[in-house]
Design an enzyme around this catalytic site. Structure first.
Site, PDB file in Angstrom:
ATOM      1  N   ARG A 186       0.842  -1.202   0.000  1.00  0.00           N
ATOM      2  CA  ARG A 186       0.000   0.000   0.000  1.00  0.00           C
ATOM      3  C   ARG A 186       0.880   1.256   0.000  1.00  0.00           C
ATOM      4  O   ARG A 186       1.506   1.576   1.014  1.00  0.00           O
ATOM      5  CB  ARG A 186      -0.926   0.007   1.227  1.00  0.00           C
ATOM      6  N   ASP A 472      -3.604   3.582  14.552  1.00  0.00           N
ATOM      7  CA  ASP A 472      -2.758   4.013  13.445  1.00  0.00           C
ATOM      8  C   ASP A 472      -3.229   5.384  12.962  1.00  0.00           C
ATOM      9  O   ASP A 472      -4.053   6.019  13.628  1.00  0.00           O
ATOM     10  CB  ASP A 472      -2.708   2.948  12.335  1.00  0.00           C
TER      11      ASP A 472
HETATM   12  C1  LIG Z   1      -6.918   1.516   9.742  1.00  0.00           C
HETATM   13  C2  LIG Z   1      -5.900   0.714   9.013  1.00  0.00           C
HETATM   14  O1  LIG Z   1      -5.302   1.172   8.085  1.00  0.00           O
HETATM   15  S1  LIG Z   1      -5.541  -0.846   9.555  1.00  0.00           S
HETATM   16  C3  LIG Z   1      -4.019  -1.246   8.716  1.00  0.00           C
HETATM   17  C4  LIG Z   1      -2.883  -0.486   9.221  1.00  0.00           C
HETATM   18  N1  LIG Z   1      -2.550  -0.827  10.582  1.00  0.00           N
HETATM   19  C5  LIG Z   1      -1.776  -1.899  10.834  1.00  0.00           C
HETATM   20  O2  LIG Z   1      -1.335  -2.530   9.899  1.00  0.00           O
HETATM   21  C6  LIG Z   1      -1.486  -2.280  12.250  1.00  0.00           C
HETATM   22  C7  LIG Z   1      -0.747  -3.574  12.296  1.00  0.00           C
HETATM   23  N2  LIG Z   1      -0.477  -4.026  13.648  1.00  0.00           N
HETATM   24  C8  LIG Z   1       0.569  -3.593  14.349  1.00  0.00           C
HETATM   25  O3  LIG Z   1       1.291  -2.709  13.919  1.00  0.00           O
HETATM   26  C9  LIG Z   1       0.827  -4.251  15.669  1.00  0.00           C
HETATM   27  O4  LIG Z   1       0.072  -5.393  15.826  1.00  0.00           O
HETATM   28  C10 LIG Z   1       0.566  -3.355  16.892  1.00  0.00           C
HETATM   29  C11 LIG Z   1       1.465  -2.145  16.840  1.00  0.00           C
HETATM   30  C12 LIG Z   1      -0.865  -2.908  16.942  1.00  0.00           C
HETATM   31  C13 LIG Z   1       0.884  -4.157  18.146  1.00  0.00           C
HETATM   32  O5  LIG Z   1       2.189  -4.608  18.006  1.00  0.00           O
HETATM   33  P1  LIG Z   1       3.037  -5.223  19.212  1.00  0.00           P
HETATM   34  O6  LIG Z   1       2.867  -4.373  20.411  1.00  0.00           O
HETATM   35  O7  LIG Z   1       4.432  -5.459  18.723  1.00  0.00           O
HETATM   36  O8  LIG Z   1       2.326  -6.580  19.466  1.00  0.00           O
HETATM   37  P2  LIG Z   1       2.885  -7.811  20.253  1.00  0.00           P
HETATM   38  O9  LIG Z   1       3.953  -7.420  21.219  1.00  0.00           O
HETATM   39  O10 LIG Z   1       1.723  -8.542  20.796  1.00  0.00           O
HETATM   40  O11 LIG Z   1       3.527  -8.680  19.093  1.00  0.00           O
HETATM   41  C14 LIG Z   1       3.823 -10.061  19.230  1.00  0.00           C
HETATM   42  C15 LIG Z   1       4.542 -10.500  17.985  1.00  0.00           C
HETATM   43  O12 LIG Z   1       3.699 -10.347  16.874  1.00  0.00           O
HETATM   44  C16 LIG Z   1       4.330  -9.548  15.891  1.00  0.00           C
HETATM   45  N3  LIG Z   1       3.314  -8.723  15.245  1.00  0.00           N
HETATM   46  C17 LIG Z   1       2.358  -7.957  15.813  1.00  0.00           C
HETATM   47  N4  LIG Z   1       1.583  -7.393  14.866  1.00  0.00           N
HETATM   48  C18 LIG Z   1       2.071  -7.817  13.692  1.00  0.00           C
HETATM   49  C19 LIG Z   1       1.678  -7.578  12.358  1.00  0.00           C
HETATM   50  N5  LIG Z   1       0.633  -6.796  12.058  1.00  0.00           N
HETATM   51  N6  LIG Z   1       2.395  -8.143  11.371  1.00  0.00           N
HETATM   52  C20 LIG Z   1       3.452  -8.942  11.668  1.00  0.00           C
HETATM   53  N7  LIG Z   1       3.855  -9.218  12.928  1.00  0.00           N
HETATM   54  C21 LIG Z   1       3.164  -8.652  13.919  1.00  0.00           C
HETATM   55  C22 LIG Z   1       5.316  -8.708  16.642  1.00  0.00           C
HETATM   56  O13 LIG Z   1       6.343  -8.252  15.786  1.00  0.00           O
HETATM   57  C23 LIG Z   1       5.801  -9.692  17.691  1.00  0.00           C
HETATM   58  O14 LIG Z   1       6.733 -10.578  17.084  1.00  0.00           O
HETATM   59  P3  LIG Z   1       7.830 -11.394  17.931  1.00  0.00           P
HETATM   60  O15 LIG Z   1       7.088 -12.176  18.949  1.00  0.00           O
HETATM   61  O16 LIG Z   1       8.517 -12.226  16.926  1.00  0.00           O
HETATM   62  O17 LIG Z   1       8.715 -10.362  18.554  1.00  0.00           O
HETATM   63  O1  LIG Z   2      -7.065   1.689   5.913  1.00  0.00           O
HETATM   64  C1  LIG Z   2      -7.986   1.260   6.537  1.00  0.00           C
HETATM   65  C2  LIG Z   2      -8.845   2.064   7.333  1.00  0.00           C
HETATM   66  O2  LIG Z   2      -9.729   1.514   7.990  1.00  0.00           O
HETATM   67  O3  LIG Z   2      -8.634   3.281   7.319  1.00  0.00           O
HETATM   68 MG   LIG Z   3      -7.069   3.882   5.932  1.00  0.00          MG
END
Ligand SMILES: CC(=O)SCCNC(=O)CCNC(=O)[C@H](O)C(C)(C)COP(=O)(O)OP(=O)(O)OC[C@H]1O[C@@H](n2cnc3c(N)ncnc32)[C@H](O)[C@@H]1OP(=O)(O)O
Ligand SMILES: O=CC(=O)O
Ligand SMILES: [Mg+2]
Length: 571
Positions: A186, A472
């Site tokens: 994206r 986010d």
């Molecule tokens: C409205 C929108 O646009 S939605 C789309 C955009 N938003 C996103 O993509 C958010 C994605 N999610 C994240 O960034 C994360 O899950 C967070 C920041 C919310 C939480 O992250 P953390 O605090 O690191 O979670 P946590 O400590 O429970 O993570 C455990 C493990 O999962 C991994 N992990 C957590 N979320 C993700 C993810 N989305 N992708 C890959 N790995 C992940 C961490 O890196 C960690 O790995 P490790 O055990 O090997 O060290």
């Molecule tokens: O990108 C996704 C959203 O919900 O905003």
């Molecule tokens: Mg969005």
């Protein structure tokens, strides 16, 4: 407010070209103002930059025009107009046409994980068991030079299959599994500039940099390794009108011609995450019909956009953020019409993100959060969505189970869930004001979440866990614009029984008290070292601005631009 035009004025940049120093090998007219790094120079090659510059030169006027149109439309809404279906494009909505068939490689997208283009997370996401990983340069990424360029390096290594990561603290090495998720990327939205790359004296368009560099370095390997002859695949954010989709379509055509690959190789899913775009879903698919793999309900930006679109309509105030869920009539209508539209045109109708994430230290709360996610996914699959988003690997099994149990054996529901019933949804359905109360706790939560998110963003983290939810850029925008709206219209907090009205005095007190609370929660040391005060200033200014800023991150971006060799520069 820092507008796009501000970035177009070179005099605003303290840093001038670093002639004679070690630097990138750039083509004519391209100036790199970001830090030099030998790893980055393998991405920022002369040929890759030439490709980006060609895109910029061909499309910049179309982009400027599209942004001007957004301003005009905003003025119309601010003068009392409402978004609606465009009579001029009725023939597209009512026409019998289909998008190109969905490539086999991405027929099954029942669970997609999303995350920033951070190295360890990319590996974890690709290994997560999800069908797709959406690697994010947008809502989940703080677009610093370092994050963007490292992100490109990481994606190149991921597509090559060579990506690895050594977590030294835990002495753990991360590598790709044999089976990985399909990669979608994206890029940023049209409105965001890339202030570290100047082309012909102007900052490049952020999304053309993200797309151009990724496509240039990866299209060939991606098509072999991941796309079964198709690809690369993209998600396209925050569009408001089909003219913006047409620009993307033309960008794709140009990239395909340049690469000598078949038209329709590149595929993209468009996020319907602005209120004006819900009335343009057919038109957007039509523009991208050779390159489309569907639409997605970007629910969080959609809520933000509802407030933004109706910023001058005091009769359409939002209740507390936590009450604006998918069961509100306008949200359900949007999801239903999106499913009907996509399936009519033969492409995926993707669901959105539930904000809950696993809660490690509290099993009961964790189970409750998981149950909310399951419920949300069940609603989506029963409505006819072909897949959904998960924010965290820990949620994949639950999401997968719900979708698999409700999809028979088909890879998607495109042909089985036409949702003809949704074809009668009207403008009123799509615009109906959300119901619910407003509370002091709503104002407080918006404030402490908005400030903490921005503090993280300023230090390089674009998605963070706060109070057991994923936050986010999109969710933070809701907090910002809701505060702005409540202040602007002096709304009564009617859910507390106290009858308090929101005004500057009250907001000032709330900000002070929430900052104190944040300091208590994160600890004095972290609070001192972090960017909380800067974030508070930015957030407060935006909430109290007489005119609503278009985007939180456009203003905040000013603070993360770092020109070299001078360590930092303010625009
Ligand atoms: C409205 C929108 O646009 S939605 C789309 C955009 N938003 C996103 O993509 C958010 C994605 N999610 C994240 O960034 C994360 O899950 C967070 C920041 C919310 C939480 O992250 P953390 O605090 O690191 O979670 P946590 O400590 O429970 O993570 C455990 C493990 O999962 C991994 N992990 C957590 N979320 C993700 C993810 N989305 N992708 C890959 N790995 C992940 C961490 O890196 C960690 O790995 P490790 O055990 O090997 O060290
Ligand atoms: O990108 C996704 C959203 O919900 O905003
Ligand atoms: Mg969005």
């Amino acid at each position: 407010m820092v507008s796009f035009e501000t970035f177009l004025q070179p005099n605003n940049f303290l840093q001038k070209k670093t002639s004679g120093m070690i630097g990138y090998d750039v083509p004519e007219g391209v100036d790199i103002r970001g830090r030099y790094d030998p790893e980055f120079s393998k991405i920022l090659t002369r040929d890759a930059l030439q490709f980006v510059a060609d895109l910029q030169r061909e499309f910049k006027n179309h982009i400027k025009y599209a942004m001007e149109c957004r301003k005009e439309t905003k003025m119309r809404y601010n003068n009392g107009g409402l978004p609606g279906f465009d009579p001029a494009t009725k023939y597209i909505r009512e026409g019998e046409w289909m998008c190109a068939p969905v490539p086999h490689a991405v027929a099954d997208r029942r669970v997609e994980i999303t995350g920033p283009v951070e190295r360890k997370m990319i590996i974890n996401a690709l290994n997560s068991g999800a069908k797709v990983f959406m690697a994010d340069f947008e809502d989940a990424l703080s677009p610093s030079w370092e994050n963007l360029m490292r992100g490109q390096v990481n994606l190149r290594d991921a597509v090559n299959g060579t990506i690895s990561f050594h977590d030294q603290a835990r002495n753990r090495v991360y590598k790709l599994n044999d089976q990985t998720a399909k990669l979608f990327v994206r890029p940023r939205g049209w409105h965001l500039p890339e202030a570290h790359i100047f082309i012909d004296g102007e900052p490049a368009t952020g999304c053309l940099v993200d797309f151009g560099l990724y496509f240039f370095h990866n299209y060939a390997n991606f098509r072999k390794a991941q796309g079964q002859g198709f690809g690369p695949f993209f998600y396209l954010p925050k569009m408001e009108n089909s003219r913006e989709a047409r620009i993307w379509n033309n960008v794709f055509d140009k990239a395909e011609k340049w690469a000598g690959i078949e038209k329709g190789s590149i595929r993209a899913t468009v996020l319907i995450e602005t209120l004006p775009a819900v009335f343009q879903m057919n038109e957007i698919l039509y523009e991208l019909r050779d390159h489309s793999v569907g639409l997605n309900c970007g629910r969080w930006d959609y809520i933000f956009s509802y407030v933004k679109t109706f910023q001058a309509h005091p009769d359409r105030l939002l209740p507390d953020r936590v009450l604006v869920g998918m069961s509100q009539h306008f949200m359900r209508s949007y999801s239903d019409l999106l499913i009907h539209t996509c399936h009519k045109r033969g492409v995926h109708a993707m669901g959105g993100m539930a904000a809950q994430i696993p809660i490690r230290d509290d099993p009961a709360a964790n189970e409750a959060a998981l149950e909310l996610v399951r419920k949300d996914k069940l609603r989506e699959v029963k409505a006819g969505h072909d897949g959904t988003w998960a924010a965290h690997p820990g949620l994949i099994p639950a999401c997968m189970e719900v979708f698999t149990n409700n999809m028979s054996n088909a890879p998607n529901l495109i042909h089985s869930m036409k949702r003809h019933d949704a074809s009668i949804l009207t403008e009123e359905d799509l615009l109906q004001s959300p119901r619910g109360v407003r509370t002091m706790e709503g104002l407080r939560l918006n404030t402490r979440v908005g400030i903490q998110y921005l503090a993280a963003w300023l230090t390089g983290a674009g998605s963070v866990p706060l109070y057991n939810l994923m936050e986010d850029a999109a969710t933070a925008e809701i907090s910002r614009v809701q505060n702005w709206q409540w202040l602007k219209y002096g709304v009564e907090l009617d859910g507390d029984g106290l009858g308090v009205k929101v005004n500057l005095d009250l907001f000032g007190r709330v900000v002070e008290e929430e900052m104190a609370r944040i300091e208590r929660e994160v600890g004095k040391e972290k609070f001192k070292k972090g960017m909380y005060k800067e974030a508070c200033k930015l957030f407060t200014r935006q909430c109290t601005a007489p005119v609503l800023d278009d985007f939180l991150t456009l203003d905040a971006y000013n603070n993360i631009v770092m020109h070299h060799p001078i360590a930092s520069s303010r625009l």
